[in-house]
Design a protein around this motif. Sequence first.
Motif, short mmCIF file in Angstrom:
data_model
loop_
_atom_site.label_atom_id
_atom_site.label_comp_id
_atom_site.label_asym_id
_atom_site.label_seq_id
_atom_site.Cartn_x
_atom_site.Cartn_y
_atom_site.Cartn_z
N GLY A 249 1.21 0.11 0.68
CA GLY A 249 0.65 0.49 1.98
C GLY A 249 1.50 -0.06 3.11
N ALA A 250 1.90 -1.32 2.99
CA ALA A 250 2.73 -1.93 4.03
C ALA A 250 4.06 -1.18 4.13
CB ALA A 250 2.98 -3.40 3.70
N PHE A 251 4.60 -0.81 2.98
CA PHE A 251 5.86 -0.08 2.93
C PHE A 251 5.72 1.27 3.64
CE2 PHE A 251 8.36 3.05 0.43
CZ PHE A 251 9.62 2.67 0.87
N ILE A 252 4.70 2.02 3.24
CA ILE A 252 4.50 3.35 3.84
C ILE A 252 4.30 3.24 5.34
CG2 ILE A 252 2.88 5.29 3.95
CD1 ILE A 252 2.44 4.86 0.92
N SER A 253 3.49 2.24 5.72
CA SER A 253 3.20 2.08 7.14
C SER A 253 4.48 1.76 7.92
CB SER A 253 2.16 0.98 7.30
OG SER A 253 2.16 0.48 8.59
N TYR A 254 5.42 1.07 7.27
CA TYR A 254 6.67 0.76 7.96
C TYR A 254 7.56 1.98 8.04
CZ TYR A 254 11.00 -1.50 9.30
OH TYR A 254 12.12 -1.85 9.96
N VAL A 255 7.62 2.73 6.95
CA VAL A 255 8.55 3.86 6.89
C VAL A 255 8.09 5.00 7.80
CG1 VAL A 255 9.50 5.63 5.38
CG2 VAL A 255 9.35 3.27 4.60
N PHE A 256 6.80 5.30 7.76
CA PHE A 256 6.31 6.41 8.57
C PHE A 256 5.69 5.87 9.85
CE2 PHE A 256 6.29 7.77 4.21
CZ PHE A 256 6.92 9.00 4.28
N GLU A 257 6.33 6.18 10.91
CA GLU A 257 5.89 5.65 12.19
C GLU A 257 4.51 6.19 12.55
OE1 GLU A 257 7.42 5.59 16.76
OE2 GLU A 257 8.66 6.54 15.22
N GLY A 258 3.67 5.34 13.06
CA GLY A 258 2.36 5.80 13.51
C GLY A 258 1.29 5.65 12.45
N VAL A 259 1.68 5.41 11.21
CA VAL A 259 0.69 5.23 10.15
C VAL A 259 0.25 3.77 10.15
CG1 VAL A 259 0.28 5.30 7.67
CG2 VAL A 259 1.66 7.07 8.76
N ALA A 260 -1.03 3.56 10.35
CA ALA A 260 -1.53 2.18 10.35
C ALA A 260 -1.56 1.65 8.92
CB ALA A 260 -2.92 2.12 10.97
N THR A 261 -1.46 0.33 8.78
CA THR A 261 -1.40 -0.27 7.44
C THR A 261 -2.67 0.02 6.64
OG1 THR A 261 -0.61 -2.11 8.75
CG2 THR A 261 -0.45 -2.31 6.37
N VAL B 113 -7.58 9.50 9.40
CA VAL B 113 -6.93 8.65 10.40
C VAL B 113 -5.41 8.82 10.32
CG1 VAL B 113 -6.47 6.27 11.07
CG2 VAL B 113 -8.78 6.97 10.47
N ILE B 114 -4.87 8.88 9.11
CA ILE B 114 -3.42 9.04 8.97
C ILE B 114 -2.97 10.39 9.51
CG2 ILE B 114 -1.59 9.37 7.26
CD1 ILE B 114 -2.54 7.04 5.80
N LEU B 115 -3.70 11.43 9.16
CA LEU B 115 -3.33 12.75 9.68
C LEU B 115 -3.37 12.76 11.20
CD1 LEU B 115 -5.11 15.17 7.19
CD2 LEU B 115 -2.69 14.66 7.37
N LEU B 116 -4.41 12.13 11.76
CA LEU B 116 -4.53 12.10 13.22
C LEU B 116 -3.33 11.40 13.84
CD1 LEU B 116 -8.20 11.25 14.17
CD2 LEU B 116 -6.83 13.18 14.92
N SER B 117 -2.82 10.36 13.16
CA SER B 117 -1.76 9.59 13.80
C SER B 117 -0.38 10.13 13.47
CB SER B 117 -1.87 8.12 13.38
OG SER B 117 -1.81 8.02 11.99
N THR B 118 -0.29 11.12 12.57
CA THR B 118 1.04 11.66 12.24
C THR B 118 1.12 13.15 12.50
OG1 THR B 118 0.31 11.85 9.96
CG2 THR B 118 1.60 9.91 10.53
N VAL B 119 0.65 13.94 11.53
CA VAL B 119 0.87 15.38 11.58
C VAL B 119 0.30 16.04 12.83
CG1 VAL B 119 0.65 17.49 10.25
CG2 VAL B 119 0.65 15.30 9.08
N VAL B 120 -0.90 15.63 13.19
CA VAL B 120 -1.53 16.32 14.31
C VAL B 120 -1.50 15.46 15.58
CG1 VAL B 120 -3.01 17.74 12.89
CG2 VAL B 120 -3.81 15.52 13.59
N ARG B 121 -0.51 14.59 15.64
CA ARG B 121 -0.47 13.68 16.78
C ARG B 121 -0.35 14.45 18.11
NH1 ARG B 121 3.73 8.93 16.83
NH2 ARG B 121 4.69 10.47 15.50
N ASP B 122 0.32 15.61 18.05
CA ASP B 122 0.58 16.33 19.30
C ASP B 122 -0.61 17.15 19.76
OD1 ASP B 122 3.06 15.25 19.03
OD2 ASP B 122 3.79 16.97 17.87
N ALA B 123 -1.55 17.40 18.83
CA ALA B 123 -2.71 18.19 19.22
C ALA B 123 -3.54 17.38 20.21
CB ALA B 123 -3.56 18.52 18.00
N HIS B 124 -4.38 18.09 20.93
CA HIS B 124 -5.17 17.37 21.91
C HIS B 124 -6.46 16.87 21.28
CE1 HIS B 124 -2.43 18.21 25.11
NE2 HIS B 124 -2.35 19.45 24.64
N ILE B 125 -6.30 16.07 20.23
CA ILE B 125 -7.48 15.45 19.64
C ILE B 125 -7.49 14.00 20.13
CG2 ILE B 125 -8.66 14.79 17.54
CD1 ILE B 125 -7.33 17.02 16.09
#
Lengths: 301, 292, 252
Positions: A249-261, B113-125
């Motif tokens: 999880g820590a690894f993924i969170s570091y590699v993909f920006e914006g993904v929380a741990t 939460v992950i989808l919200l912060s990555t793939v759909v980050r640009d949508a107005h959610i």
Amino acid sequence: MYLQRAQEFFAFQYDFVAHALGASVLVGVVCGLVGSFLVLRGFSLMGDAIGHATLPGVAAAFLVVGHQHPAALLTGALVSAVIAAFTVGVFSRGPRVRSDAAIGIVLSVFFGIGIVLLAFIQTSATGMQAGLTQFLFGNAAAITGPQLQVLAVIGVVLCVLIGLHYRPLALLVFDEGFARSVGIKTTRLEVGLLAALSVAVVISIQAVGVILVAAMLIIPPSTGRFLAGRLPGVIAWSMSLGGLSGALGAFISYVFEGVATGPAMVLVATAFFGLALVFGPRGGLVWQVRLPGARRSREAL
Amino acid sequence: MITWLVDPWMWGDWMWRGMLTVNLVAIACAVLGVFLYLRRMSLLADALAHVALPGIVAAFLVSGSLDGPVMLAGAVVVGLLAAGSIETLSRRPNIRSDAAIGIVFTSFFALGVILLSTVVRDAHIDTHCLIFGDVLGISDRALWLVLTVVPVVLGLVAIFYRWLTASSFDPRFAAAVGIPVVAVNYGLMTAVTVTAVAGFEAVGAILVIALIIVPAATAHLLADRLVTMIAWSIVHAIVSCWVGLYLAIAINTSAAGAIVVVGGALYLLAFLFAPRHGRVVGMWRTRSRREA
Amino acid sequence: MTVSAMEVKGLTLSYDDTAVVEEVSFAIQPGQLVGVVGPNGAGKSTLIKAIVGAMKPDAGSILLSGDPAADKLSALTYVPQRGAVDWDFPITAGEVVRQGRFQSVGLLRRFAAEDRDAVATAMKSVAITDLADRQIGALSGGQQQRVFLARALAQGGDIFVMDEPFAGVDAATESAIVDVLRALRDEGKTVIVVHHDLATVCDYFDHLILLNRKIIASGPTREVFTAENLRQTYGGQVAIFTDDGAEAIGAG
């Protein structure tokens, strides 16, 4: 770009990467241990309630101290976690109550108090709550070296304490009636288990966040139950897969920006669970393809 | 005092919009909550409210739209998927139903939460809004959604009242007299999901749980009949909304949070002082019995 | 010979792939008071669940008056085990009995005079009229059982199925219930009762079914209630004392 970041991660070029990794593994291991007893005792969702319930403590501590002092915030979290556990106990006893609703009430109302305090901090003059929202979904990268040391010491002490009480705890989760009959103070032990839960949650929330800490308490032990038939095996699997989920999880969170741990390690843990559900030697789906005439009896743990 | 009560209404239409939306959502949640609570499905409601978040995100990913019906459809599909997974998992001998709930909803929520912060980050959610709600910033879309969903949900509860009562009280009897118990169950879960989605913008994913569980739990301490329980549940919802909203304005904090805190305080009051089932009365009764 | 009120053929039922009831067959004539007896875990309640349509059989069929049970559920009236409901539920005794009419009034139709009469008569016949406004949990065990019996009476039907109606009730209630059951039988209804008190079996039932995962015996009580059959049903758990042909039998 992802490859480059992956290389960076393994080079441990930055201290914070090592700290994040350490904190995440710690979360996985400690929660994996405490969670095993919790899940087998039927307390799974207590972890959820206590996780959510740490938020008001964090926020209140910030209001009192006035700045982000980690020790103060975690002490606040611990206080509100303990109050929450106690409150669930009070609200589950007596006529006209439902213990499941008690968990739901404490979870949502404590979280509500937390939100009120957070919003209050946000609009008040200090205006320095940016760091506090990290507690919601976790940010392992924000953990410093000295903080990690403290968390690790607490974690190890907790694990040792649980290890010392392994036998009574195992009896408690397996057969409460028998445990009581051989003179184990089950109520005291249960209180102890909930206290251990509170501590485990508190040392985890910086990395995994208050909302998802429950997942790390429930998913790895449930995975372990598909992989081992006896309690020590379940615990071993739970702790190792929990730790591994934390690391990945820590690894993924570091590699993909914006993904929380937090969400990242939860999804890794879920992936392990899925694999165990399908291929696990204890009740995995592939072994259950029904042979004609063959009947499988319930497997007792 | 009067000005303090009246003034907010003069400050713009956000006040009446917020008050109307949050009251309607709270009433729908309170009514559904009574049945969920009595069926011991409180924590399933918790799970469904969390799971509606990835549902909305999934709907957006598939359709690229955030219209009300699309969000509802996405949330319902993902919600029923989650409910189905929970049920399937808890049938396995080595997973208890509470663990099944915990596994499924945290996984779905993490994915959302992950989808919200990555793939759909640009949508107005507005992530913050979906999770915590914003009572005083209700959009037209949210207002219309609530104005449509709430009457429909309440109407359905009224129509299926007998089925809901019988299957909640005594599911075996209900099945034996030909009530489609499973369909009622899934219908109830669909209604919860739809109401949760409608309420998201107002109160957010996590606090909507409080609107479902707390009024029913309070009402159960006060009522001996289902109709009275529903009535108390609605009263609890309305009082929490009004007091909570004014409180939030007065101390300038999150309205959704304040509403939930007031609701929790009302529960505590009922828990202690309910005329027949409150703890204080209970203790007093035991003591007088001991003395007698 | 008339058509059997209920005919069960080759019925197998299981939970999680574990068979609880295996290849059970029996037939019951109309107008009889029938006891289903067997040790704990014999599958009595499971059998009842399948009869009332709450469980799908793995194999076999259940016929009511010659037709598949699924088509005739309305002829069947079920009184669940008393422990199966939530005593905290906010519902009054009167409201529970009114549920008996739900099948005939449907979702929205109002209660007609005839429905109200049925409810009132049912409550009167088990003497709970004055308890109508009490919350169900505030009643004694015996009163609660009477409420559920009243609901069944209000519902009507040709076949009554009751799961342990005498469990945890006082003697007065037990004899009141037995009177009602006999009255039903005398009206030509079929009454099937899961029972566990061997001492009263001969007194209560016309027809007896001994069940321990399989049918041990089924037939007129006098013929079926023998030491040999009981030993087969209960294994070693039953003590049988014979004294000049009069048998006193207790299950342990």
